[in-house]
Design an enzyme around this catalytic site. Structure first.
Site, mmCIF file in Angstrom:
data_model
loop_
_atom_site.group_PDB
_atom_site.id
_atom_site.type_symbol
_atom_site.label_atom_id
_atom_site.label_comp_id
_atom_site.label_asym_id
_atom_site.label_seq_id
_atom_site.Cartn_x
_atom_site.Cartn_y
_atom_site.Cartn_z
ATOM 1 N N TYR A 33 5.642 1.115 -0.862
ATOM 2 C CA TYR A 33 6.948 0.540 -0.580
ATOM 3 C C TYR A 33 7.160 -0.741 -1.362
ATOM 4 O O TYR A 33 6.230 -1.276 -1.965
ATOM 5 C CB TYR A 33 7.119 0.296 0.922
ATOM 6 N N ARG A 52 5.911 -3.312 -10.043
ATOM 7 C CA ARG A 52 4.804 -3.146 -9.093
ATOM 8 C C ARG A 52 4.875 -1.774 -8.417
ATOM 9 O O ARG A 52 3.845 -1.142 -8.173
ATOM 10 C CB ARG A 52 4.795 -4.260 -8.045
ATOM 11 N N ARG A 101 0.284 20.356 7.190
ATOM 12 C CA ARG A 101 -0.627 19.214 7.123
ATOM 13 C C ARG A 101 -1.922 19.627 6.435
ATOM 14 O O ARG A 101 -2.531 20.627 6.805
ATOM 15 C CB ARG A 101 -0.938 18.694 8.531
ATOM 16 N N LYS A 151 0.555 -1.396 -2.874
ATOM 17 C CA LYS A 151 1.425 -1.738 -1.736
ATOM 18 C C LYS A 151 1.704 -0.488 -0.902
ATOM 19 O O LYS A 151 2.784 0.108 -0.994
ATOM 20 C CB LYS A 151 2.716 -2.381 -2.255
ATOM 21 N N GLU A 183 -5.455 -13.382 2.150
ATOM 22 C CA GLU A 183 -3.996 -13.614 2.138
ATOM 23 C C GLU A 183 -3.487 -13.589 3.566
ATOM 24 O O GLU A 183 -4.263 -13.439 4.512
ATOM 25 C CB GLU A 183 -3.299 -12.554 1.272
ATOM 26 N N LEU A 207 -2.664 -8.364 -2.440
ATOM 27 C CA LEU A 207 -1.477 -7.817 -3.086
ATOM 28 C C LEU A 207 -1.041 -8.804 -4.175
ATOM 29 O O LEU A 207 -1.064 -10.020 -3.960
ATOM 30 C CB LEU A 207 -0.340 -7.632 -2.084
#
Ligand code: PMP
Length: 287
Positions: A33, A52, A101, A151, A183, A207
């Site tokens: 995302y 990114r 799945r 991310k 972070e 990140l």
């Protein structure tokens, strides 16, 4: 008027937007995302977020859902359709819906990625009252996986960290690994000592914040000293000041670390100045 969201090529009222129960984003957090802020109706650092996103997709062998130009057009269309002046655009790409799945990745020729975007309206986003008082942070163990440079939507632990902070009467948690701060739950962490800005160097441990890159560039341009190295929580507790950066918080001063007040307990001059510069410069370059 209900919010208009984007799902796989369609702009729909949020009540009508659906994703399959077999979508790998839902079943396996197999998705990435980006969050881009909007100020005055314009996108902040869109090119950085796009770059990114493409890197995250590449690292996970996930197909790009469309070109950068198309993504920009979708962002702008959603901002316009929802009348967003200040706020955020959330974008998520998943490995799609293989119809069942299975741990094995589906064939990308048969299963197309799912692309979802929606807006969040936040009037006065840049004038957040919290920036005037600063955040209190606590420290918690960093037990996330080893590819934090990607991310992904695996946000359970950062979410738990936020809850731990909330329970402790704080605003966020700083994550500690091998004695050093990696972070924040959803931001990059900095301390200031003797006028020097100290933040962890880039690696797979954190990140690669788009706001971090911009802030470090602006700091250097303003002749501020930047040191990219790891720091401990004890060093943070005795720092002159501290702050975090993210696309939604911009530069947010930190005034307390694990109950220890920094300086006079108010946002420090370096964080305050960097916030001003960041907002000013980013607005100039907004698209
Ligand atoms: N670290 C983590 C773990 C994050 O989730 C975020 C925000 N998504 C950041 C740092 C800051 O990144 P950016 O400046 O690109 O928002």
């Amino acid at each position: 008027m209900s919010r208009i969201v984007y799902v796989n090529g369609e702009y729909l009222p949020e009540e009508q937007a659906v994703v399959s129960v077999f979508d790998r984003g839902f079943l396996m957090a197999d998705g990435v995302y980006e969050v881009t802020s909007v100020l005055g109706g314009k996108l902040i650092d869109f090119a950085g977020h796009c770059a990114r996103l493409n890197r995250s997709l590449g690292e996970l062998d996930m197909a790009r859902p469309c070109s950068d130009e198309e993504l920009l057009a979708i962002h702008r269309e959603l901002v316009a359709r929802n009348g967003i002046v200040d706020g955020l655009v959330y974008l998520q790409v998943t490995r799609g819906n293989p119809g069942d799945r299975d741990f094995v990745f589906p064939d990308p020729d048969e299963t197309k990625p799912t692309l979802v975007l929606f807006t969040q309206s936040k009037p006065g986003l840049a004038e957040s009252p919290a920036a005037k008082t600063g955040w209190k942070v606590i420290s918690i163990d960093d037990i996330r996986w080893g590819r934090r440079d990607i991310k992904t939507t695996q946000l359970l632990y950062p979410s738990m960290g936020k809850m731990m902070a909330k329970k402790a009467g704080a605003d966020d948690a700083w994550l500690i690994e091998d004695g050093f701060v990696t972070e924040g739950t959803s931001n990059n962490a900095y301390i200031v000592k003797g006028g020097r800005i100290i933040t962890r160097a880039l690696s797979n441990d954190i990140l690669h914040g788009i706001t971090r890159a911009a802030v470090l560039r602006f700091a250097s341009e303003a002749q501020m000293q930047v040191e990219e190295r790891s720091f401990t929580i004890d060093e943070a507790k005795t720092a002159d000041e501290a702050f975090v950066t993210s696309a939604s918080a911009f530069v947010m001063p930190v005034v307390e670390v694990d109950g220890a007040a920094l300086g006079d307990g108010r946002p420090g001059p370096v964080a305050t100045r960097l916030r001003e510069i960041y907002l000013e410069e980013s607005l100039k370059a907004a698209v």
